[in-house]
Scaffold this active site. Structure first.
Site, PDB file in Angstrom:
ATOM      1  N   LYS A 185      35.803  40.717  42.145  1.00 40.15           N
ATOM      2  CA  LYS A 185      36.093  41.618  41.041  1.00 40.15           C
ATOM      3  C   LYS A 185      35.112  41.442  39.885  1.00 40.15           C
ATOM      4  CE  LYS A 185      39.248  40.493  38.247  1.00 40.15           C
ATOM      5  NZ  LYS A 185      40.531  40.089  37.673  1.00 40.15           N
ATOM      6  N   THR A 186      34.872  40.190  39.506  1.00 35.85           N
ATOM      7  CA  THR A 186      33.979  39.919  38.380  1.00 35.85           C
ATOM      8  C   THR A 186      32.593  40.498  38.662  1.00 35.85           C
ATOM      9  OG1 THR A 186      35.157  37.831  38.304  1.00 35.85           O
ATOM     10  CG2 THR A 186      33.359  38.107  36.768  1.00 35.85           C
TER      11      THR A 186
ATOM     12  N   ASP B 207      39.919  44.299  31.809  1.00 40.43           N
ATOM     13  CA  ASP B 207      40.158  43.422  32.954  1.00 40.43           C
ATOM     14  C   ASP B 207      41.603  42.913  32.899  1.00 40.43           C
ATOM     15  OD1 ASP B 207      39.638  42.018  35.217  1.00 40.43           O
ATOM     16  OD2 ASP B 207      38.536  40.395  34.228  1.00 40.43           O
TER      17      ASP B 207
ATOM     18  N   ARG C   3      43.805  30.222  44.501  1.00 35.62           N
ATOM     19  CA  ARG C   3      42.659  29.590  43.849  1.00 35.62           C
ATOM     20  C   ARG C   3      41.877  28.771  44.856  1.00 35.62           C
ATOM     21  NH1 ARG C   3      42.020  32.994  40.837  1.00 35.62           N
ATOM     22  NH2 ARG C   3      43.699  33.906  42.049  1.00 35.62           N
TER      23      ARG C   3
END
Length: 727
Positions: free
Chosen positions: A42-43, A225, A607
């Site tokens: 996404k980033t 975001d 994560r």
DNA sequence: CATAGCCGCCTTTTT
DNA sequence: GGCGGCTATG
């Protein structure tokens, strides 16, 4: 514009993106919703998109990207810089953006541009005062509870007047009084709290179409975001800015919405397509981060949630290690075994920077720390004791705040006798009375102290010394913060008093911390075009230690599950999978809240890139009490064959009855059994410790979380049984 | 007016 | 178990 984006198309890097990622990058105009799962790149998509906008001819100055944390903003800045596309873009958190807007339009927002921003501690002081002013008892109306309630109102854009109109019972009526008084206190201090920043901005935009249009003109392309974490106020602000041009691009993942408690409304992302009917929607479902083993567990878990947008987790990595579930005797053993496992990983060549321990509550960090210290494993706590929460830092900042905003009485009261200079409670009260009567601020009152008859001669001269010192310091306001901070430190006498304490306790960390503060100020002076004390203080108020996490150092990272969002690690440990911790006891039986806890675990699990270690302890000491725990219901939802997956630890002692005050073999017909979670109307959550069956007069002994143990008559107690127990 | 010590409340998570 | 606020004492 298509030509320019065609340029991006030809870019080699762009071609490496997946088709859906390309879609998300290449649309220039109009609303766009990107539902992006964990580890979906996404980033990368966001930064590429910023680059694409600029290549399409959009001026960087017209781009506004909003994040939720300063850390995310910083990362976005760095990444877009790497693409040669950073200068001029506004990248900040919602709160920082609001500070900027409010300062620019202070008059319309009806505040002073030099306003102070009150943090949680300042807020507590004010709300406590407000409760007292309203003639209410601070034990019945706990300030923390009031504050939470007020915060929730503000996040929902309920101002004093609108709430007053709807308040109909004793509690809400009292709350509306406190709310009103609290706002008066803030405004008397020329101060706002975190929630005011959002609420006041939202109202400013609602009531001033011209300002709204001007901001739409300034920020022609808006990117938000973590849109699933917007609250009502943030949602309105974003929509207002974008209303003129519809160039609103949001990314988010309903499955990672974990900020309900501070007003985040998952509906905001769910209704995006209704709000913007011509919106394009792109789903990023491929996961480039985790092994299929980990994703399988995450997927099974989140599938239990009902309120979500169906989304797949498509693995792209090869099969990896099994997810490990461990059970330990108590939290000390759990922490110790985590340390041992980390040692094992290190022996296999894993770097400590690739390991994280993520827990539900901050208080769980200590036991892990102890174990890591014992095993000589380097670690860093992501947001431990907050730097800006330290006493010495708050003292220093209080001086600066008063210099910037003399109306800030909360800060002034903090420092007027710190270090002690003989100005006591009586003196302060007298000046306060005088100031109130003459309708001037407390600080102005100090300046007129010589005219206050009720003051003793000694008091007058002490005040004069303090007041003159502050006036003297004010003459040094030239924008540069560091030199001023240095002067404050010396001339206030703080340095001297810290030195004395430091020498006594053999600990100069206090002095070092102030040194660090002054260094940070110097950095600010250097990096900012037009440094000013007001600007510095307003910025610093929005910072916490979260932003200090340094991924480059060779250390294990310790953090809450909330703080872990947006990060990734090769190996992740999640301890404390127990009823009452995860899910946290505070969410009770509310299904929506349980779902949020489930998402929190989902965030934690996703994560991990390749190693995931989940564990729980059979016994845990909570607030000084040794409790027999119940495994988290989430453990059963992970899709692991639980009883087989759990490697019973060899050191496990059997379930010894710790208190030994009751027979464990209770008859199943009894309505209460040992260690059952129950809730009492008044005493709150507790655990059954004993049950005496006497027919209609049965007595149940309950140990409440308040620490009290009470014997209650079942028929009068009105105990409700907490659901969500082990199945 | 300053200090030490006691009591009570508290803790989910963050800007 | 810890912090902040309040009280009693010097």
């Amino acid at each position: 514009m298509t030509d320019a984006s065609g340029y991006v198309m030809r870019n080699a890097a762009f071609k490496q993106l997946t088709p859906s990622q390309q879609q998300a990058v290449s649309q220039i105009d109009g609303p766009l919703l990107v539902i992006a799962g964990p580890g979906s790149g996404k980033t990368r998509v966001i930064t590429y998109r910023i680059a694409a906008l600029i290549e399409a001819g959009v001026k960087p100055y017209n781009i506004c990207a909003i994040t939720f944390t300063n850390k995310a903003a910083e990362e976005m800045r760095q990444r877009s810089e790497a693409l040669g596309a950073s200068s001029g873009i506004h990248i900040s958190t919602f709160h920082s953006l609001c500070v900027r807007i409010l300062r620019q339009y202070a008059d319309s927002a009806n505040i002073k541009s030099g306003f102070s921003i009150f943090d949680t501690k300042d807020q507590s002081k004010c709300v406590r005062q407000a409760v007292k002013d309203c003639g209410l008892d601070t034990s019945n109306f706990a300030p923390a509870r009031m504050l939470n309630a007020i915060s929730a109102l503000k996040n929902n854009l309920e101002d004093v007047d609108s709430f007053k109109a709807t308040a109909d019972d004793f509690f809400t009526k009292s709350l509306s009084l406190v709310y009103s008084r609290y706002q008066d206190i803030l405004s008397k201090n020329d101060a706002v709290d975190f929630d005011d920043l959002l609420m006041k901005t939202a109202f400013l935009l609602r009531d001033n179409p011209d300002i709204c249009a001007a901001l739409g003109e300034r920020f022609k392309y808006l990117l938000v975001d973590e849109y699933q974490d917007t609250n009502q106020a943030q949602y309105r602000i974003a929509n207002s800015i974008a209303s003129a041009h519809s160039n609103i691009f949001v990314t988010g993942d309903p499955d990672q919405s974990i900020y309900r408690w501070r007003g985040a409304d998952i509906r905001n992302i769910l209704v995006f397509e209704e709000d913007w009917p011509d919106a394009k929607v792109v789903k990023l479902e491929e996961n480039f981060r985790s092994t299929p083993n980990i994703l399988g567990v995450a997927d099974k878990l989140i599938a239990t949630n009902r309120r979500r947008k169906l989304k797949k987790l498509i693995p792209t990595r090869p099969q990896g290690k099994d997810v490990v579930v461990n059970v330990f005797n108590d939290e000390a053993e759990e922490a110790h075994e985590i340390a041992k496992q980390i040692e094992k990983l290190v022996a296999e060549g894993v770097s400590l920077r690739d390991v994280a321990v993520c827990y539900r509550v901050n208080s769980m960090s200590r036991i892990v720390e102890e174990a890591l210290i014992k095993n000589k494993i380097a670690y860093q706590i992501v947001r431990g004791v907050e730097f800006y929460g330290r006493k010495e830092i708050r003292d220093m900042l209080a001086y600066l705040k008063v210099l910037a905003n003399p109306s800030d009485e909360v800060s002034l009261l903090r420092i007027i006798n710190t270090p002690t200079r003989g100005i006591g409670k009586t003196t302060i009260t007298r000046v306060q009375q005088y100031s109130a009567a003459s309708n001037i601020s407390f600080f102005e009152g100090l300046g007129k102290a010589q005219q206050i008859d009720s003051l003793a001669k000694a008091a007058k001269s002490k005040i004069a010394v303090f007041f003159n010192m502050m006036e003297q310091l004010k003459t040094g306001l030239d924008g540069k913060v560091a030199s001023l901070a240095e002067r404050v430190f010396v001339e206030s006498g703080l340095k001297k008093s810290f030195q004395i304490v430091g020498a006594k306790t053999q600990d100069d960390s206090v002095l070092e911390n102030v040194g660090e503060l002054i260094n940070a100020a110097a950095k600010y002076d250097q990096q900012t075009d037009q440094p000013s004390l007001v600007d510095y203080l307003q910025q610093i108020s929005l910072f916490s230690d979260v932003d200090v996490y340094d991924p480059s150092t060779e250390r294990v990272a310790l953090m809450t599950l909330h703080a872990a969002k947006g990060l990734e690690f090769e190996n992740v440990f999640i301890p404390g999978l127990e009823e009452g911790i995860l899910p946290h006891e505070r969410c009770g039986t509310d299904e929506d809240e349980i779902e949020e806890e489930r998402r929190l675990l989902f965030v934690g699990i996703t994560r991990a890139k390749s190693g995931l270690y989940i564990s729980y302890a059979k016994y845990r000491t909570i607030r000084g009490q040794l409790l027999h725990t119940i495994p988290s219901p989430f453990l059963y939802e992970l899709g692991l064959n639980f009883s087989e997956s759990v490697q019973e630890n060899q050191y496990c002692y059997d379930d010894i009855d710790v208190d030994n005050d009751i027979n464990d073999n209770e008859q199943p017909t009894q309505p209460f059994f040992r260690d059952q979670l129950v809730r009492h109307r008044k005493f709150g959550l507790g655990r059954v410790k004993g049950f005496e069956d006497m027919g209609g007069n049965s007595i149940v002994t309950v140990k409440f979380n308040t620490g009290q143990t009470r014997e209650l008559m079942v028929k009068y107690a009105g105990l409700s049984i907490e659901s969500g127990q082990a199945k």
